[in-house]
Design a protein around this motif. Sequence first.
Motif, short mmCIF file in Angstrom:
data_model
loop_
_atom_site.label_atom_id
_atom_site.label_comp_id
_atom_site.label_asym_id
_atom_site.label_seq_id
_atom_site.Cartn_x
_atom_site.Cartn_y
_atom_site.Cartn_z
N UNK A 44 -9.87 -3.37 5.27
CA UNK A 44 -8.83 -2.56 4.65
C UNK A 44 -7.48 -3.19 4.92
N UNK A 45 -6.54 -2.94 4.01
CA UNK A 45 -5.17 -3.40 4.17
C UNK A 45 -4.23 -2.23 3.91
N UNK A 46 -3.09 -2.26 4.61
CA UNK A 46 -2.03 -1.29 4.37
C UNK A 46 -0.97 -2.02 3.55
N UNK A 47 -0.64 -1.47 2.38
CA UNK A 47 0.32 -2.09 1.47
C UNK A 47 1.57 -1.21 1.44
N UNK A 48 2.72 -1.82 1.69
CA UNK A 48 4.00 -1.10 1.70
C UNK A 48 4.95 -1.75 0.70
N UNK A 49 5.54 -0.95 -0.16
CA UNK A 49 6.53 -1.44 -1.13
C UNK A 49 7.86 -1.63 -0.39
N UNK A 50 8.34 -2.88 -0.31
CA UNK A 50 9.56 -3.15 0.47
C UNK A 50 10.75 -3.53 -0.41
N UNK A 66 -0.79 2.56 -6.42
CA UNK A 66 -0.52 3.88 -5.86
C UNK A 66 0.81 3.98 -5.15
N UNK A 67 1.68 3.00 -5.37
CA UNK A 67 3.00 3.01 -4.74
C UNK A 67 4.03 3.56 -5.72
N UNK A 68 5.00 4.31 -5.20
CA UNK A 68 5.99 4.92 -6.08
C UNK A 68 7.42 4.61 -5.67
N UNK A 69 7.76 4.90 -4.43
CA UNK A 69 9.12 4.68 -3.94
C UNK A 69 9.13 3.54 -2.94
N UNK A 70 10.30 2.96 -2.73
CA UNK A 70 10.46 1.95 -1.70
C UNK A 70 10.05 2.53 -0.35
N UNK A 71 9.37 1.75 0.45
CA UNK A 71 8.84 2.11 1.77
C UNK A 71 7.64 3.05 1.71
N UNK A 110 0.19 2.65 1.13
CA UNK A 110 -1.17 3.08 0.83
C UNK A 110 -2.13 2.18 1.59
N UNK A 111 -3.32 2.70 1.86
CA UNK A 111 -4.39 1.91 2.47
C UNK A 111 -5.44 1.66 1.41
N UNK A 112 -5.82 0.41 1.22
CA UNK A 112 -6.77 0.03 0.18
C UNK A 112 -7.90 -0.81 0.77
N UNK A 113 -9.09 -0.68 0.21
CA UNK A 113 -10.20 -1.58 0.52
C UNK A 113 -9.91 -2.92 -0.13
N UNK A 114 -10.28 -4.01 0.54
CA UNK A 114 -10.06 -5.34 -0.01
C UNK A 114 -11.20 -5.68 -0.97
N UNK A 137 4.64 -5.65 1.42
CA UNK A 137 4.23 -6.16 2.73
C UNK A 137 2.78 -5.71 2.92
N UNK A 138 1.92 -6.66 3.30
CA UNK A 138 0.50 -6.37 3.46
C UNK A 138 0.12 -6.57 4.92
N UNK A 139 -0.55 -5.54 5.50
CA UNK A 139 -0.99 -5.60 6.88
C UNK A 139 -2.49 -5.34 6.95
N UNK A 140 -3.21 -6.18 7.68
CA UNK A 140 -4.64 -5.96 7.91
C UNK A 140 -4.81 -4.76 8.85
N UNK A 141 -5.83 -3.96 8.58
CA UNK A 141 -6.12 -2.82 9.46
C UNK A 141 -7.44 -3.07 10.15
#
Length: 59
Positions: free
Chosen positions: A3-9, A27-32, A35-39, A55-59
Motif C-alpha cells: 500500500x502507498x499513502x498519496x498526498x496532494x502537495x 480520490x484527492x480533492x484539496x491540497x494536503x 488517500x491510501x491505495x493498493x499498488x 508525495x508518495x509514501x510506502x506503508x
Amino acid sequence: MAQVKVTLVKSLAGRPGDQRATIVALGLHKTNSSVVKEVTPQIKGMLHKVEHLVKVEEI
C-alpha cells in the motif's frame, strides 16, 4: 499487497485537464489531502502521470 499513502502537495491551478482528472480519480480533492491505495499497475501509471504534484509514501 503493498500500500502507498498519496498526498496532494501542489495545487491543480493551471494544470491540464488530464492531470486534474487523474488526481480526482485517485480520490484527492484539496491540497494536503491524502488517500491510501493498493499498488497496482493502474495506480502506478496514475502516480507516474502526476508525480510532480503528489508525495508518495510506502506503508
